[in-house]
Motif scaffolding. Structure first.
Motif, PDB file in Angstrom:
ATOM      1  N   VAL A 164       0.853  -1.186   0.000  1.00 23.33           N
ATOM      2  CA  VAL A 164       0.000   0.000   0.000  1.00 23.33           C
ATOM      3  C   VAL A 164       0.891   1.239   0.000  1.00 23.33           C
ATOM      4  N   ASN A 165       0.272   2.395  -0.148  1.00 24.37           N
ATOM      5  CA  ASN A 165       0.981   3.670  -0.107  1.00 24.37           C
ATOM      6  C   ASN A 165       1.311   4.028   1.347  1.00 24.37           C
ATOM      7  N   VAL A 166       2.395   4.751   1.549  1.00 25.39           N
ATOM      8  CA  VAL A 166       2.794   5.195   2.887  1.00 25.39           C
ATOM      9  C   VAL A 166       1.678   6.009   3.548  1.00 25.39           C
ATOM     10  N   ARG A 167       0.968   6.829   2.764  1.00 25.20           N
ATOM     11  CA  ARG A 167      -0.134   7.636   3.310  1.00 25.20           C
ATOM     12  C   ARG A 167      -1.223   6.731   3.900  1.00 25.20           C
ATOM     13  N   THR A 168      -1.435   5.565   3.312  1.00 25.28           N
ATOM     14  CA  THR A 168      -2.419   4.616   3.841  1.00 25.28           C
ATOM     15  C   THR A 168      -2.005   4.152   5.232  1.00 25.28           C
ATOM     16  N   VAL A 169      -0.735   3.847   5.399  1.00 24.97           N
ATOM     17  CA  VAL A 169      -0.225   3.402   6.702  1.00 24.97           C
ATOM     18  C   VAL A 169      -0.362   4.523   7.728  1.00 24.97           C
ATOM     19  N   ILE A 170      -0.025   5.734   7.342  1.00 27.79           N
ATOM     20  CA  ILE A 170      -0.166   6.877   8.256  1.00 27.79           C
ATOM     21  C   ILE A 170      -1.642   7.058   8.628  1.00 27.79           C
ATOM     22  N   GLY A 171      -2.523   6.836   7.669  1.00 31.98           N
ATOM     23  CA  GLY A 171      -3.964   6.907   7.944  1.00 31.98           C
ATOM     24  C   GLY A 171      -4.396   5.859   8.969  1.00 31.98           C
ATOM     25  N   TRP A 172      -3.848   4.645   8.852  1.00 27.65           N
ATOM     26  CA  TRP A 172      -4.162   3.595   9.834  1.00 27.65           C
ATOM     27  C   TRP A 172      -3.722   4.028  11.231  1.00 27.65           C
ATOM     28  N   ILE A 173      -2.554   4.657  11.300  1.00 25.69           N
ATOM     29  CA  ILE A 173      -2.036   5.115  12.600  1.00 25.69           C
ATOM     30  C   ILE A 173      -2.906   6.263  13.120  1.00 25.69           C
ATOM     31  N   ASP A 174      -3.217   7.236  12.260  1.00 26.12           N
ATOM     32  CA  ASP A 174      -4.033   8.384  12.672  1.00 26.12           C
ATOM     33  C   ASP A 174      -5.427   7.949  13.146  1.00 26.12           C
ATOM     34  N   LYS A 175      -5.983   6.915  12.511  1.00 24.55           N
ATOM     35  CA  LYS A 175      -7.316   6.412  12.895  1.00 24.55           C
ATOM     36  C   LYS A 175      -7.245   5.418  14.057  1.00 24.55           C
ATOM     37  N   GLU A 176      -6.027   5.206  14.559  1.00 23.67           N
ATOM     38  CA  GLU A 176      -5.764   4.292  15.676  1.00 23.67           C
ATOM     39  C   GLU A 176      -6.139   2.843  15.364  1.00 23.67           C
ATOM     40  N   LEU A 177      -6.064   2.489  14.090  1.00 22.99           N
ATOM     41  CA  LEU A 177      -6.231   1.094  13.691  1.00 22.99           C
ATOM     42  C   LEU A 177      -4.924   0.331  13.895  1.00 22.99           C
ATOM     43  N   LEU A 178      -3.829   1.055  13.766  1.00 23.38           N
ATOM     44  CA  LEU A 178      -2.488   0.510  13.934  1.00 23.38           C
ATOM     45  C   LEU A 178      -1.786   1.352  14.997  1.00 23.38           C
ATOM     46  N   ALA A 179      -1.322   0.683  16.059  1.00 23.15           N
ATOM     47  CA  ALA A 179      -0.672   1.404  17.161  1.00 23.15           C
ATOM     48  C   ALA A 179       0.715   1.863  16.726  1.00 23.15           C
ATOM     49  N   GLY A 180       0.891   3.161  16.648  1.00 24.51           N
ATOM     50  CA  GLY A 180       2.174   3.719  16.256  1.00 24.51           C
ATOM     51  C   GLY A 180       2.445   4.985  17.042  1.00 24.51           C
ATOM     52  N   TYR A 181       3.603   5.551  16.825  1.00 27.26           N
ATOM     53  CA  TYR A 181       3.971   6.784  17.513  1.00 27.26           C
ATOM     54  C   TYR A 181       4.862   7.614  16.603  1.00 27.26           C
ATOM     55  N   LYS A 182       4.907   8.931  16.888  1.00 25.37           N
ATOM     56  CA  LYS A 182       5.765   9.834  16.132  1.00 25.37           C
ATOM     57  C   LYS A 182       7.047  10.043  16.910  1.00 25.37           C
ATOM     58  N   LEU A 183       8.136  10.149  16.176  1.00 26.25           N
ATOM     59  CA  LEU A 183       9.406  10.459  16.821  1.00 26.25           C
ATOM     60  C   LEU A 183       9.387  11.917  17.255  1.00 26.25           C
ATOM     61  N   PRO A 184       9.921  12.209  18.426  1.00 26.32           N
ATOM     62  CA  PRO A 184       9.910  13.595  18.908  1.00 26.32           C
ATOM     63  C   PRO A 184      10.637  14.539  17.954  1.00 26.32           C
ATOM     64  N   GLU A 185      10.058  15.697  17.761  1.00 26.96           N
ATOM     65  CA  GLU A 185      10.645  16.778  16.974  1.00 26.96           C
ATOM     66  C   GLU A 185      10.918  16.411  15.512  1.00 26.96           C
ATOM     67  N   ARG A 186      10.228  15.388  15.004  1.00 30.39           N
ATOM     68  CA  ARG A 186      10.386  15.022  13.587  1.00 30.39           C
ATOM     69  C   ARG A 186       8.988  14.899  13.003  1.00 30.39           C
ATOM     70  N   ARG A 187       8.588  15.879  12.246  1.00 28.88           N
ATOM     71  CA  ARG A 187       7.246  15.919  11.709  1.00 28.88           C
ATOM     72  C   ARG A 187       7.003  14.747  10.750  1.00 28.88           C
ATOM     73  N   GLY A 188       5.942  14.001  11.037  1.00 24.83           N
ATOM     74  CA  GLY A 188       5.517  12.940  10.136  1.00 24.83           C
ATOM     75  C   GLY A 188       6.336  11.668  10.181  1.00 24.83           C
ATOM     76  N   ASP A 189       7.298  11.576  11.083  1.00 18.45           N
ATOM     77  CA  ASP A 189       8.143  10.386  11.144  1.00 18.45           C
ATOM     78  C   ASP A 189       7.549   9.405  12.165  1.00 18.45           C
ATOM     79  N   HIS A 190       6.816   8.400  11.666  1.00 21.03           N
ATOM     80  CA  HIS A 190       6.130   7.438  12.522  1.00 21.03           C
ATOM     81  C   HIS A 190       6.942   6.150  12.677  1.00 21.03           C
ATOM     82  N   ARG A 191       6.730   5.480  13.791  1.00 24.67           N
ATOM     83  CA  ARG A 191       7.302   4.158  14.030  1.00 24.67           C
ATOM     84  C   ARG A 191       6.209   3.259  14.608  1.00 24.67           C
ATOM     85  N   VAL A 192       6.329   1.971  14.331  1.00 22.29           N
ATOM     86  CA  VAL A 192       5.388   0.965  14.827  1.00 22.29           C
ATOM     87  C   VAL A 192       6.217  -0.218  15.297  1.00 22.29           C
TER      88      VAL A 192
END
Length: 186
Positions: A18-46
């Motif tokens: 899938v597209n990276v935006r799809t994965v970010i959407g899953w994280i934003d909708k809390e379907l996939l538990a992830g977190y953002k790295l401090p002070e790095r805009r848009g940099d997610h980890r799962v």
């Protein structure tokens, strides 16, 4: 890869095709538990554990490189001689085997050893086999469970209802044990 490893959204996108935006959407909708790295805009980890849970919850295939070692078996039996006999049999068949002799240690070892299968005695002092079955179900572990017990038909049937994948009454034939294990982990 261990369950403590983390994945980027790009890695997850490649695994799921899938597209990276799809994965970010899953994280934003809390379907996939992830977190953002401090002070790095848009940099997610799962965590890989959260990703595997997401895949199981959504009936998505688990990539082969993230699948557990199917040759790992945990033997849980408070009868040390029985446990050693099972370990010898499985080791001779080239399985990677660990054994523990109580339910508490079984719970800890399940998380650290990450076996694909556990042979589980039901009748143990303290935390019994039924408690271990509940923990496996609660943790949503992908571990298969073969209950091996002398507890009688009623207890064996209860074990199936509570999440065991198969049962084997003691005493048992070693050929039957190997056949059941092979069937469960194939």
């Amino acid at each position: 890869m261990t369950t403590k490893d983390t994945l980027t959204t790009g890695q997850i996108a490649r695994y799921c095709d899938v597209n990276v935006r799809t994965v970010i959407g899953w994280i934003d909708k809390e379907l996939l538990a992830g977190y953002k790295l401090p002070e790095r805009r848009g940099d997610h980890r799962v965590t890989s554990e959260a990703f595997l849970e997401f895949l199981r919850d959504h009936n998505m295939p688990i990539p082969s490189e993230l699948q557990p070692n199917t040759r790992k078996i945990l033997v849980v039996d408070d009868d040390i001689n029985m446990a050693k006999s099972i370990v010898r049999l499985l080791t001779a068949e080239d399985y990677d085997v660990e054994s523990v002799y109580d339910g508490f240690t079984a719970g800890v070892t399940l998380l650290s050893f990450q076996p694909s299968l556990i042979t589980l005695d039901l009748q143990m002092p303290g935390i019994d086999g039924f408690d271990v079955l509940k923990e496996i179900k609660q943790q949503k572990l992908a571990t298969k469970v073969l209950v091996i017990s002398a507890g009688g038909d009623e207890q064996l049937e209860r074990a199936l209802k509570e999440g065991a994948h198969d049962i084997l009454a003691k005493p048992f034939d070693s050929t039957e044990l190997l056949a059941k294990i092979s069937q469960l982990i194939s």
